[in-house]
Motif scaffolding. Structure first.
Motif, short mmCIF file in Angstrom:
data_model
loop_
_atom_site.label_atom_id
_atom_site.label_comp_id
_atom_site.label_asym_id
_atom_site.label_seq_id
_atom_site.Cartn_x
_atom_site.Cartn_y
_atom_site.Cartn_z
N GLN A 81 4.22 -1.80 -8.18
CA GLN A 81 4.57 -2.99 -8.95
C GLN A 81 5.98 -3.39 -8.52
O GLN A 81 6.96 -2.88 -9.05
CB GLN A 81 4.53 -2.71 -10.45
N ALA A 103 -0.18 2.69 -8.81
CA ALA A 103 -0.09 1.33 -8.29
C ALA A 103 1.37 0.95 -8.04
O ALA A 103 2.26 1.37 -8.77
CB ALA A 103 -0.69 0.36 -9.30
N LYS A 108 3.79 3.04 -10.41
CA LYS A 108 3.24 3.35 -11.73
C LYS A 108 2.21 4.47 -11.63
O LYS A 108 1.26 4.39 -10.84
CB LYS A 108 2.58 2.11 -12.34
N THR A 131 0.83 -1.21 0.00
CA THR A 131 0.00 0.00 0.00
C THR A 131 0.86 1.25 0.00
O THR A 131 2.07 1.21 0.20
CB THR A 131 -0.95 0.05 1.21
N SER A 160 -0.93 6.36 -12.77
CA SER A 160 -2.13 5.89 -13.47
C SER A 160 -2.58 6.82 -14.58
O SER A 160 -3.45 6.46 -15.37
CB SER A 160 -3.28 5.66 -12.48
N ARG A 187 6.43 4.44 -15.10
CA ARG A 187 6.83 3.80 -13.85
C ARG A 187 8.11 4.45 -13.34
O ARG A 187 8.96 4.85 -14.14
CB ARG A 187 7.08 2.30 -14.06
#
Length: 103
Positions: free
Chosen positions: A57, A55, A62, A17, A64, A69
């Motif tokens: 990874q 997000a 990354k 998270t 959105s 990235r």
């Protein structure tokens, strides 16, 4: 001398998270990638867009908005359109407390 300030606890940033904090007027994003805590600027370097909406990874973050990235260790962009490094900050964890330094 590097001045670390407490910004959160491990309870705030579970593995996988992200968590937004403010430190000395700067918006910082904490990310827990497989138990390692990273700290970086919250806004994407390509366009003003919150990376907190992105997000994790692995040890990359990354965006959105356009899919760029960033390496959380170095801040380097790994994909276009971002071509400017993301500011990353030193982190230390003592017990349950997370500390970040802005220098």
């Amino acid at each position: 001398m590097t001045e670390f300030k407490q910004v959160a606890t491990l309870d705030d940033v579970a593995p996988g998270t992200m968590y937004r904090v403010e430190l000395d007027g700067k918006r910082i994003l904490l990310a827990n990638a497989d138990g390692t805590i990273y700290a970086c600027d919250e806004m994407c370097t390509h366009e003003d867009f919150s990376l907190a909406l992105g997000a994790l990874q692995g040890d990359c973050l990354k965006c959105s908005l356009h899919g760029s990235r960033f390496d959380l260790k170095t801040g380097r962009p790994l994909d276009e359109p971002a071509d400017e490094d993301l500011a990353v900050y030193p982190v230390k964890v003592e017990g349950n407390k997370i500390f970040v330094a802005l220098d």
